[in-house]
Enzyme design. Sequence first.
Site, mmCIF file in Angstrom:
data_model
loop_
_atom_site.group_PDB
_atom_site.id
_atom_site.type_symbol
_atom_site.label_atom_id
_atom_site.label_comp_id
_atom_site.label_asym_id
_atom_site.label_seq_id
_atom_site.Cartn_x
_atom_site.Cartn_y
_atom_site.Cartn_z
ATOM 1 N N LYS A 39 0.831 -1.205 0.000
ATOM 2 C CA LYS A 39 0.000 0.000 0.000
ATOM 3 C C LYS A 39 0.871 1.263 0.000
ATOM 4 C CE LYS A 39 -3.668 -0.331 2.646
ATOM 5 N NZ LYS A 39 -4.897 -0.459 1.876
ATOM 6 N N ARG A 109 -3.774 3.066 8.347
ATOM 7 C CA ARG A 109 -4.004 1.769 7.701
ATOM 8 C C ARG A 109 -2.740 0.927 7.740
ATOM 9 N NH1 ARG A 109 -7.001 5.090 3.864
ATOM 10 N NH2 ARG A 109 -9.075 4.228 3.480
ATOM 11 N N GLY A 118 -8.482 -7.505 3.902
ATOM 12 C CA GLY A 118 -9.295 -7.631 5.110
ATOM 13 C C GLY A 118 -8.589 -8.251 6.288
ATOM 14 N N MET A 120 -5.828 -7.059 7.871
ATOM 15 C CA MET A 120 -5.214 -6.119 8.793
ATOM 16 C C MET A 120 -6.199 -5.000 9.125
ATOM 17 S SD MET A 120 -2.299 -7.554 9.167
ATOM 18 C CE MET A 120 -1.238 -6.331 9.877
ATOM 19 N N ARG A 353 -2.668 -1.376 -6.117
ATOM 20 C CA ARG A 353 -1.816 -2.560 -5.912
ATOM 21 C C ARG A 353 -2.190 -3.569 -6.977
ATOM 22 N NH1 ARG A 353 -4.712 -4.530 -0.265
ATOM 23 N NH2 ARG A 353 -6.770 -4.927 -1.153
ATOM 24 N N HIS A 469 -15.354 -8.271 1.098
ATOM 25 C CA HIS A 469 -14.368 -9.167 1.718
ATOM 26 C C HIS A 469 -14.555 -10.594 1.213
ATOM 27 C CE1 HIS A 469 -13.101 -11.972 4.939
ATOM 28 N NE2 HIS A 469 -12.045 -11.194 4.958
ATOM 29 N N SER A 777 14.135 -43.552 -9.992
ATOM 30 C CA SER A 777 12.961 -42.724 -9.704
ATOM 31 C C SER A 777 12.925 -42.516 -8.196
ATOM 32 C CB SER A 777 11.681 -43.424 -10.176
ATOM 33 O OG SER A 777 10.560 -42.622 -9.858
ATOM 34 N N CYS A 844 8.709 -39.518 -8.324
ATOM 35 C CA CYS A 844 7.328 -39.983 -8.481
ATOM 36 C C CYS A 844 6.523 -39.887 -7.184
ATOM 37 C CB CYS A 844 7.293 -41.405 -9.022
ATOM 38 S SG CYS A 844 8.042 -42.617 -7.910
ATOM 39 N N TYR A 864 12.739 -35.666 -15.170
ATOM 40 C CA TYR A 864 11.286 -35.503 -15.164
ATOM 41 C C TYR A 864 10.745 -35.498 -13.741
ATOM 42 C CZ TYR A 864 10.864 -40.526 -14.235
ATOM 43 O OH TYR A 864 10.946 -41.778 -13.663
#
Length: 897
Positions: A39, A109, A118, A120, A353, A469, A777, A844, A864
């Site tokens: 902010k 703020r 919402g 803070m 923002r 919110h 693997s 895996c 992979y």
Amino acid sequence: MAKKTTKKKAASRKKKYVYFFGGGKADGRGDMKDLLGGKGAGLAEMTNLKIPVPAGMTITTEACNEYFKNNKKYPPGMWEQVLDGLKKIEKVMGMKFGDAENPLLLSVRSGAKFSMPGMMDTVLNLGLNDTTLKALIRKTGNERFGYDALRRFITMFGSIVMGIDRQKFEKALEEMKERKGVKLDTELDADDLKKLVEEYKRIYRKETGEDFPTDPLEQLRKAINAVFGSWFGDRAVKYRDLHGIPHDLGTACNIQAMVFGNTGENSGTGVGFTRDPSTGENKFFAECLINAQGEDVVAGIRTPLHISEMKKRFPKAYKELNSIYKKLERHYKDMLDIEFTVQDGELYMLQTRVGKRTAAAALKIAIDMVKERLIDKKTAIMRIDPQQLDQLLHPMIDPKAKIQVIAKGLPASPGAAVGQVVFTAEDAEKAAEEGKKVILVRTETSPEDIGGMHAAQGILTARGGMTSHAAVVARGMGKCCVAGCGAININETQRYFTVNDLTVKEGDYLTLNGTTGEVILGEAPLMRPKLTGDFGKFMKWVDEFRKLRVRANADTPHDAQVARNFGAEGIGLCRTEHMFFEGDRIKAVREMILADDTEGRKKALAKLLPMQKQDFIGIFKAMKGFPVTIRLLDPPLHEFLPHTDEELKALAREMDVPFEKLKARNKALHEFNPMLGHRGCRLGITYPEVYEMQVRAIMEAACELKKQKVKVIPEIMIPLVGHVNELKELRELVVRTADEVQKQYNTKVPYTVGTMIELPRAAITADEIATQADFYSFGTNDLTQTTFGLSRDDAGRFLPYYVEKGILEDDPFITLDIGGTGALMKIAVEKGRKVKKDLKMGICGEHGGDPKSIEFCHNIGLNYVSCSPYRVPIARLAAAQAALKKKMKADLTKATL
């Protein structure tokens, strides 16, 4: 020593904790989010861009962190810098804080580095007392406005700073409206609000034991403390836990001159997005309220109006807003979330923002911005959170289904959800723990509901708009949400809501369509969406940059086909034991277990062979031309038998064997620690006929398909190898059996034999094992268990506490433990490739679908990753991002040399 201490104090006094912005100049910049929070950085950047922003100052995140380190005391020099900043604000705004003639009022703020909607706390209208109230009324000529501003200030200061239950103030307001016979706050006149202010002061005195503070500087100090303190408030901590935001960042505190959207019908307030945050469509998406303050829009206290209303009421301010939002988007090259206020026809920007968006919107915005030449493909790829793609795989309501729509609200967050109705966040969390699916129904949500919103399948609110919110948080979570559904009347005490003559009680089933805003009675059938268009185009870009291949863990032809549809390039883990539990197969498996000798076991296995072969034919067909890694039987045999006497007796009757024999066999198979017992390759060595049957089924399927001109690439994987001699013996068995089958079919099918690295000893002796392996693997589920010496099934009792207390950064079964399990993997990679330079290696375990773990796999040079079918797109994107990050890092290193 004294001199050093004096120097230290002097240095700390000089440290800059407060950054001013106003009058077209700012101390800070937009790239200072770490220090100024999102902010504060946005306010500084807008000021530097000569956009109309009320003057203010930002207290840094460093000051917040120092405050907590110093036992909730400000760092030396901070308060003096605040007072200096206050003088600068007074000068730019032409007003004075606490003045009896022309008073300056402030907003206080929070603003962390990462957007936490919402989460803070905010205090508006700070600086009001009896003296400044009179001055405000004289100045504006609007008594109603003055008392409305004061009653709002007492509510926010009382609830946020002093911890009074906000509902006590809200109840007094509702009672006043009932007495007057009105519905809206704006219908109360000045006399009503005067009485309400006195009632609020009485509530404050009763709850705190002291009068409401009249010294503006005392108000300011307490408000700054409250903003800092809210960083460790329950809801903020819970939000950060859910979104993986570190707890040591701290929050900045933004102190800004107040501008008022509630001075009358020539004023208003609004929030908006530079593009539609649900669909990504390139159109201004905003809402406003006339004669209101910003909290009314965000909190959903009143259902807002479409931005077109502002165009009618304030054409000059709207034209300026239209120009500013476009300028900001071009500057930031991203979709933005903005807040604005019109005071007596004059526009002021209060925030900008990067805006939260759904996955579908994120994709569309990224693709459109590449087309618009605002960003390149690499930026587009880095901008999408891999986990967010999960939203695109959410269910939708079957369009053919007959449904009963009982109400319609705003389509606040897309997707569909089915569940039983609950009315509190606590009940939603409790139900989720019991495995129930619920829909959270609220008049409007508040930050305290965050846990319940996360636990629920979907959220329905009676009040609030598309930027409330509920809407913002649900979109961020990927939860289906219908907001502002005014047709429902909620009775939270007796736990039901009504729509016309219909009553829906707690526990009743409800379906939400977050894409249309429909509220549907009962359980509507859901279906998976088809991924085309933007998704397909984006994934093609992703594949241009990634180096890691992405396979899927799949045990059936259906799963294999789903994986292919999502872009899987083979199967990294096919668990053959899953096939044993289907239909009549379990009987043959149990016959094999109960057999007294090898011949008996072979007889039972002969029944399984054609079934296994058909499974492999289906999987190979689905994966035509791609490798399929098939793990031979892994779990201990007792898993295929029931455990209770009742179940054993029923099985004995079914199999026509004596109960005593079955019970004795079950007891003989029982192990104290099955995870480390007679399983994996140990079974293959003691019962080679089991692995022989499986290899025969694999190779017969492969040979038959080759004759049908289907390309098959089988990879036969031996599980739980800890010693090279285990693999040597079983490799010989595989090769011998495969050769027999190929001779029988008079054809050759290329195949490979490898192993899972899932034991620390296997990782440490990977150079020896490599002499017998064509591929590795990493079975990271078991490798994590054996590295930590814990059972995944039992660790759930304490691992959450470990993460909560910071003993572990992440659950090691969700994100790879790089320092331990990861270190073993690195050893195995290095040792294995010293013996065989091109030894193929993959992963895996469940970690194959976790973005952080995928980045590690890329960095250590795996070929992979393999994950569940529905996580394949996530893995593909994470792999591309890992490659881009590594290249960016390398380029940066080159540039600095």
